[in-house]
Design an enzyme around this catalytic site. Sequence first.
Site, short mmCIF file in Angstrom:
data_model
loop_
_atom_site.label_atom_id
_atom_site.label_comp_id
_atom_site.label_asym_id
_atom_site.label_seq_id
_atom_site.Cartn_x
_atom_site.Cartn_y
_atom_site.Cartn_z
N ASP A 115 39.92 34.38 40.58
CA ASP A 115 38.72 34.82 39.88
C ASP A 115 38.23 33.63 39.05
O ASP A 115 38.89 32.58 38.94
CB ASP A 115 38.98 36.06 39.02
CG ASP A 115 37.68 36.82 38.74
OD1 ASP A 115 36.59 36.24 38.90
OD2 ASP A 115 37.75 38.00 38.34
C1 BGC Z 1 34.35 38.50 38.00
C2 BGC Z 1 34.37 38.53 39.51
C3 BGC Z 1 33.20 37.76 40.07
C4 BGC Z 1 33.25 36.35 39.51
C5 BGC Z 1 32.13 35.46 40.03
C6 BGC Z 1 34.19 37.10 37.47
O1 BGC Z 1 33.96 37.10 36.10
O2 BGC Z 1 35.54 39.08 37.52
O3 BGC Z 1 34.38 39.86 39.96
O4 BGC Z 1 33.25 37.78 41.46
O5 BGC Z 1 33.15 36.42 38.11
O6 BGC Z 1 30.90 35.83 39.52
#
Ligand code: BGC
Length: 762
Positions: free
Chosen positions: A303
């Site tokens: 993530d």
């Molecule tokens: C979120 C993810 C997301 C990523 C990219 C993160 O803060 O937890 O679900 O895909 O950001 O935007």
Amino acid sequence: MHARKTAQTALVAFLCLVSCPPLPAFAASVPGDPAPADAADVRIESLLSRMTVEEKAGQLSLFGPADINVPNNPQAGWRNAQQETADVRAGRLTGLFNNAGLEGKRRLQQIAVNESRLGIPLIFGADVIHGFRTMFPMPLAEASSWEPALAERTARAAAVEATADGFRWTFAPMVDIARDARWGRGLEGVGEDVYLAKQFAAARVRGFQGPDLSRPDAMLATPKHFAAYGAAEGGLDYNVSDISERTLREVYLPPFRAALDAGALSVMSAFNEIGGVPSTANPALLTGVLRDEWKFKGFVVSDYTADEELVEHGYAANPREAAKQAFMAGTDVSMQSGLYIRYLPDLVASGEVPMARLDEAVRRVLHVKQKLGLFDDPMRGLDGLPAAQRAENPEFIALAREDARRSIVMLKNERMLLPLPKAGTKIALVGPFAEGTIDLMGAWSLFPGQSAPVGIDQGLRAALGPGSSVNVVRGSGIESALPGGIDAAVAAAKDADVVLLAIGESQKMSGEARSRSDIGIPQAQQDLAEAVAATGKPVVVLLSNGRAMALKGAVRNARAILVTWFLGVQTGNAIADVVFGDFNPSGRLPVSFPQTAGQVPYYYGHKRTGRPTPANAPETAFKTRFVDATNEALYPFGFGLGYSPVRYDSVELSSERMPLAGTLRVRATVTNTGQRDAEEVVQLYIAERAASVTRPVRELKGFRKLNIAPGASEQVEFTLTADDLQFIGRDLKPVVEPGEFDLWVAPSAASGIRKHFVLTRD
Ligand code: BGC
């Protein structure tokens, strides 16, 4: 005891990755793939043999767009366009995400293919969660349809639109089970139930990826967040998930397995730790479960900066250590932190990261790029796409309306207040969501060029018949009163036949980092509801929400309640369809609505305990119940009303005994006792009375959505096999134990016709 076992598994996996002799995973073909090396493998191996260590680390580094801070992410690793171009040219990144627009992608892809040393194409990813141009209902809303096939269609539509903008990879579906309504991200998933989540996880993967990943409109799916991100303590986003390995395996992992079985080839690791080990650096999860047990062939992406955050977790001493821990645990690609490109070359040089592990990760990424057809045609979808493919698609708008009305759940309809007559009705539409379109779309409406949303007032007005009117009064802000607001609302209510009260949560009150300590209606709106109700006019609540809410006072006592979530581009039309009866509501709750906020986490599939309380028992002494609230949900999981009542007549079992190797057929008859066509979600639940580990009071094991004509009866049949009765045993392996079972065929998790059967050895 199991905690020690987890630690051991983790240690074995970790040690093996560092020092065991090369596993098949390091051989020429993709791990777990028994196929002999083909032309694609030869290409990948040839590339690998020519790549520098830095180029390899580049293939494992993913970044957000230069010069922009995407609103849904914190500002981290900010880079400018010059750096970005230089990195692409040098092969220092594998792709970009959330970089909207074809022009920029085309330019960067050309540089990657024509000007980088090895010409490896970039991959463009995005958070396409519930639509791209045509915004569909949030996933939790859509789950209320109990129609995975519908979710497959909307995911397909989203993929068609997003690929027309050059994105071939989505960070979806989110398959985290969410049992604590305080957690803000529940609306991105399917809710509290494992079985329902599995069906939607698989359907959404099929929808995004389509029949063939190499097609230009196919998007690689990414089940996330691996794992147990939704189990955050206190419902607080990013918080610790301290759950047992049994709960992990029984509740949180199965939707991931379902998504991978449906063909997903990437997985996103989660921010949270489980029992002291952050998921992004957890070898037992990322290598033990994903690779060794499930034979996953794709790649794991972290993530957003989750690898770097290992330092804040207190798990890695510094960023270099964090990169090593995440990478060696099995996180193949680093998102946004830049840690891999910065540290992997040095970690390989020092021998702390074996070259074999680096090659393995790069091989996985190149394999997926190859599957997407990027090597064969890197400009696929980027070059000269017909404008028609990028324009608003009327079919998708129609699908959005269908999806939105199927997502609405009617919780209450006293004395058949709804549907309202279209003609001759004076409506007061009151509340902060009555007009405007800011809070309709849901948390992940990120990209420019979206189709224009239809507000509630607009939808109602478009549907009105002769002699009807809609008087719109906001009455209050979302979290604060408006001067004179209540007086104006009361005057409008007095002058109307019926009040539609559009209240609830704003879009910003749920989503990432949007946990709430109070899951009620904000006080200013509650005050508005009380004042409007005091006029004595009938009230229909149109609840805007991203979670199960605790309803009280005038909101709970309103004559009708429609849960309308965040419904996307067709919100107003879909609500009008239900309010005026052009559509008979058929949604069912994918999350339990508790009586009070203090009951959360609240979910139907809880354990009995040694001192259970019978339903509605007044006795509180020495029982598992609060002294000030019963244990029942206000509105249970699976619940929802339509305009035509349905009666559950009978349930018959093919036998009262089911042998382990056999099946049990369950046949139920349900009758539509009303005047209109009905859609009914017939649900099958089971519970084992005694087992070597305690079992939940009920577990969903099947459901069917039936159309029943007025006055007609329909039969529905389910077939249970031993697989449906399986659970995670004492040794943390799946087991089926002969014994006595209760079974319900039911319209919700809190009702139904109960039967009993015995599972026998033979
Ligand atoms: C979120 C993810 C997301 C990523 C990219 C993160 O803060 O937890 O679900 O895909 O950001 O935007």
